[in-house]
Design an enzyme around this catalytic site. Structure first.
Site, PDB file in Angstrom:
ATOM      1  N   GLU A  44     -23.722  -4.446 -10.414  1.00 34.06           N
ATOM      2  CA  GLU A  44     -24.256  -4.091  -9.105  1.00 34.06           C
ATOM      3  C   GLU A  44     -23.218  -3.317  -8.314  1.00 34.06           C
ATOM      4  OE1 GLU A  44     -28.036  -5.678  -9.221  1.00 34.06           O
ATOM      5  OE2 GLU A  44     -27.257  -5.512  -7.175  1.00 34.06           O
ATOM      6  N   LEU A  99     -35.343  -9.586 -13.141  1.00 27.38           N
ATOM      7  CA  LEU A  99     -35.233 -11.035 -13.321  1.00 27.38           C
ATOM      8  C   LEU A  99     -36.433 -11.730 -12.705  1.00 27.38           C
ATOM      9  CD1 LEU A  99     -31.500 -11.477 -12.265  1.00 27.38           C
ATOM     10  CD2 LEU A  99     -32.402 -11.783 -14.571  1.00 27.38           C
ATOM     11  N   GLU A 132     -23.871 -17.218 -11.640  1.00 23.78           N
ATOM     12  CA  GLU A 132     -23.104 -16.321 -10.766  1.00 23.78           C
ATOM     13  C   GLU A 132     -23.953 -15.938  -9.570  1.00 23.78           C
ATOM     14  OE1 GLU A 132     -22.345 -12.492 -12.576  1.00 23.78           O
ATOM     15  OE2 GLU A 132     -24.222 -12.553 -13.636  1.00 23.78           O
ATOM     16  N   LYS A 155     -28.118 -17.861 -16.466  1.00 23.95           N
ATOM     17  CA  LYS A 155     -28.403 -17.298 -17.780  1.00 23.95           C
ATOM     18  C   LYS A 155     -28.065 -18.320 -18.855  1.00 23.95           C
ATOM     19  CE  LYS A 155     -27.723 -12.535 -16.496  1.00 23.95           C
ATOM     20  NZ  LYS A 155     -26.842 -11.381 -16.427  1.00 23.95           N
ATOM     21  N   ARG A 190     -30.715   2.219 -12.134  1.00 23.47           N
ATOM     22  CA  ARG A 190     -31.662   1.486 -12.962  1.00 23.47           C
ATOM     23  C   ARG A 190     -32.994   2.227 -13.018  1.00 23.47           C
ATOM     24  NH1 ARG A 190     -35.668  -2.128 -11.876  1.00 23.47           N
ATOM     25  NH2 ARG A 190     -36.154  -3.505 -13.611  1.00 23.47           N
ATOM     26  N   CYS A 245     -22.285   1.529  33.420  1.00 23.90           N
ATOM     27  CA  CYS A 245     -22.314   1.297  34.855  1.00 23.90           C
ATOM     28  C   CYS A 245     -21.118   2.035  35.442  1.00 23.90           C
ATOM     29  CB  CYS A 245     -22.192  -0.200  35.127  1.00 23.90           C
ATOM     30  SG  CYS A 245     -21.643  -0.585  36.794  1.00 23.90           S
ATOM     31  N   ASP A 264       0.813  -1.216   0.000  1.00 25.02           N
ATOM     32  CA  ASP A 264       0.000   0.000   0.000  1.00 25.02           C
ATOM     33  C   ASP A 264       0.846   1.265   0.000  1.00 25.02           C
ATOM     34  OD1 ASP A 264      -2.033  -1.734   0.080  1.00 25.02           O
ATOM     35  OD2 ASP A 264      -2.680  -1.287   2.134  1.00 25.02           O
TER      36      ASP A 264
END
Ligand code: JCF
Length: 684
Positions: free
Chosen positions: A179, A88, A119, A296, A142, A432, A38
């Protein structure tokens, strides 16, 4: 910053940096195989940012720096999808999938096996990404499938969305569909943060993703860890794509678009059913929520032949998992007390089967959460279980509220010790105030004290602590050092052997280090790093105990809140007595000797040097090795870079060792390492 004159060399450097960063992004997000640490990535990014700041005219929208969000919008504009975004059909059983397969064969008038692409169905938000000549130009929701909203500014901030496609051969216009989702871990930390700061929490990762995408201020979106995964293409102009769905996705992947690593092609119905079983097994371990599987028909020519019914393709179906949410009744609420005294309401539920397990408890977090839900005892509630998270109550089914419900009353006194329960102003958590008087806090404190990274008393686990406190054998941590094998052997699930072993472990824990000891004390907000900073600053416990808030705030990374907790802790007479008893019992450590002249060279011979430890060491754990290096002033990093001074490598060392060899960094075996600890002055 003044714009400097642009030379061809500058242009070249900027282009090279962008290419390198894009390559690393691709390796990281698409291939899931990063090949630089990183810090190195950050270095490239900072260099690019610096050059762009000096030459703002060279900034382009698809530069990898342009993901930080832009000025807020007042509204989203609408987008008309040239090709509608479909939904779908759903199936809920093997039979329904068999029916689907049969309908396909009938329509195709063929008895041959049908190949399917399978998938996971991500539980996220469907979006469309538009690329013109490989450059990202628009992101849209969408919406109702016909019209969505232009969320380009927000989509740009998602690191796994390429701002420019890689390679060549892509259509002049390419719409990628997929998505956007929030990984479970990101969702959990987002909510944890919100709870801590008295902000609204999200119900589930899907809502969090939706809420993050709907921000008019894309700088907020940029701070939410969202990811994108493509499931197909929409509009395609001037270009050809492969003739199988799975191949189209693989092609997208080559162009730098992330696709599911669970994508599979199966030969027929049986393959579909098997895929379902396999995925169901690993569902809870996935880093993201899925609510089913999408099948599909893989051949695009067959897809064309099959066509659509109203809003959904005939050639695809979503097999849904059984719901992860169930309805049940809230029977009672009990209050648990944690190590820091935090009082947490726990819902006792009529047992209900949710997502594969029976749930009878759920957390209610705090009073604010109870208010938000408006829940009362006797209510019917929706319980949600998401992967590894504690089950949550999502909402109350008001229409099912019985005539008589009971208000949930937060106790004003601790349910365990009877001390007052108080909330600090601005804090959602009630605590407490009994401190170690409170048995619940005491048990947690003892567990923490004995834990691996604290005093490391092997074998002193939760169940044992429970018994020891319940049977009044241990009141405070110092009592641990008065236990003998005979007493221990009399406890449940303890034999003579394990009792003796535990006594040995207790004995050897006496020899510790100051940072470990400070961490073990369980001072609020003092984790391992703060404990180490305190030890390094004061060198010995006595000086630390005398320090006031002002002095404490001079310590690295310590602000007024932590300074207050530390001062308060050491002011308490119980604390002082407890520490004295521990020292009398033989708990000891080598004093840090930096004293006033912190980091004097003689005391911190490895100051300024970064080490990386990899593989296993025989003579000590990696944690201990790390601590020893840190005591000598070294920084211990998790990954190898050019800044690494040396790598300590034991058997089993892998990529870090290879990386070090590549960079020509000094490699120490265990013997070298032990020699270094003996004579650290030789390191320079
Ligand atoms: O992962 C999803 N939620 C997902 C949604 C996957 C797909 O392959 C989809 C989809 C929605 C529509 N495919 C279509 C056609």
């Amino acid at each position: 910053m003044n714009a400097k004159s642009v030379t061809p060399e500058i242009k070249q450097s900027i282009a090279e940096l962008r290419e390198q960063i894009n390559d690393h992004n691709y390796r990281y997000y698409v291939l899931d195989a990063p090949d630089i640490p990183d810090v190195e990535y950050d270095r490239l990014m900072n260099e690019l940012k610096r050059l762009e700041a000096e030459h703002p005219a060279l900034i382009v929208p698809d530069s990898p720096t342009q993901r930080v969000g832009a000025a807020p919008l007042s509204a989203f504009s609408t987008v008309k999808h040239e090709m509608p975004m479909l939904s779908l059909d759903n199936a809920f059983s093997d039979e329904e999938i068999a029916d689907f397969n049969r309908r396909l064969s009938e329509r195709l008038k063929s008895t041959e096996d049908i190949e399917f692409a399978c998938e996971p169905k991500l539980d996220g938000i469907a979006i469309s990404l538009l690329y013109e000549d490989g450059v990202f130009v628009r992101g849209a929701t969408r919406g109702d499938g016909e019209t969505g909203e232009d969320i380009s500014q927000n989509v740009r901030t998602i690191p796994s969305v390429p701002l420019r496609l890689r390679g060549k051969g892509f259509p002049a216009t390419l719409e990628v569909r997929g998505e956007v989702y929030m990984p479970k871990a990101s969702f959990n930390s987002l909510n944890e943060y919100a709870r801590k700061h008295d902000q609204k929490t999200f119900m589930n990762p899907r809502n969090a993703a939706a809420g993050s995408l709907r921000q008019l201020d894309s700088r907020i979106t940029a701070n939410r860890r969202l990811e994108f995964c493509a499931y197909g293409v929409g509009l395609v102009r001037e270009g050809n794509l492969p003739d199988r769905h799975s191949e189209i996705l693989r092609r997208l992947q080559q162009w730098g678009v992330r696709i599911s690593d669970k994508l599979a092609v199966v030969k027929n119905l049986a393959g579909c059913l098997e895929y379902y079983k396999d995925l169901e097994q690993v569902r809870a371990d996935l880093e993201y929520d899925i609510d089913g599987i999408v099948y599909k028909v893989n051949r695009i020519d067959l897809q064309r032949q099959l066509g659509f019914v109203s809003r959904a393709p005939r050639w695809a179906i979503a097999r849904k998992f059984p719901a992860q949410e169930e309805m049940t009744r809230l029977i009672n609420v009990e209050f648990q007390v944690g190590r820091t005294g935090a009082v947490t309401p726990v819902a006792r539920l009529e047992p209900v089967f949710v997502g594969g397990v029976t749930v009878s408890n759920a957390t209610l977090h705090n009073q604010d959460e109870i208010n938000r839900l408006g829940v009362q005892i006797g209510d019917t509630v929706i319980v949600r279980r998401a992967g590894d998270v504690i089950p949550q109550i999502v909402s109350v089914v008001m229409s099912k509220r019985p005539a008589e419900t009971i208000q949930i009353v937060f106790p004003s006194d601790c349910p365990v010790c009877g001390s007052p329960v108080e909330a600090m102003p601005g804090e959602a958590v009630a605590r407490c105030t009994g401190g170690l008087v409170c048995e619940a806090q005491r048990k947690e404190a003892i567990r923490h004290f004995a834990s691996r990274r604290a005093m490391d008393i092997d074998g002193l686990g939760d169940k044992l602590v429970e018994q020891l406190v319940d049977q009044s054998l241990v009141h405070s941590v110092a009592d641990i050092y008065r236990l003998d094998a005979e007493t221990l052997a009399g406890l449940e699930r303890m034999g003579k052997k394990s009792a003796e072993k535990l006594v040995k472990a207790i004995e050897s824990s006496k020899s510790t280090t100051l940072p470990r000891f400070l961490y073990a004390l369980g001072i609020r907000e003092v984790g391992e790093t703060t404990a180490r900073n305190l030890a390094a600053e004061f060198g010995n416990l006595d000086d630390l105990m005398k320090a006031d808030q002002g002095r404490l705030q001079q310590v690295k990374d310590i602000g007024p809140v932590v300074a207050h907790f530390v001062e308060e802790f050491f002011q308490q007479s119980e604390t002082r007595e407890g520490i004295r008893s521990l020292q009398n019992a033989g708990v000891h450590w080598d004093e840090f000797t930096p004293g006033e002249n912190t980091a004097g060279e003689g005391d911190q011979p490895l100051a300024g040097l970064t080490y990386v430890i990899t593989g296993t060491l025989e003579s000590m754990s990696r944690d201990d090795a790390k601590e020893k290096l840190q005591q000598l002033g070294a920084t211990v990093a998790g990954s190898v870079s050019k800044k690494t001074h040396a790598v300590v490598a034991g058997p089993g060392a892998g990529s870090k060792l290879a990386r070090a060899e590549q960079l020509g960094i000094t490699i120490l075996n265990e013997k070298d390492f032990l020699a270094l600890l003996e004579k650290p002055e030789s390191a320079q």
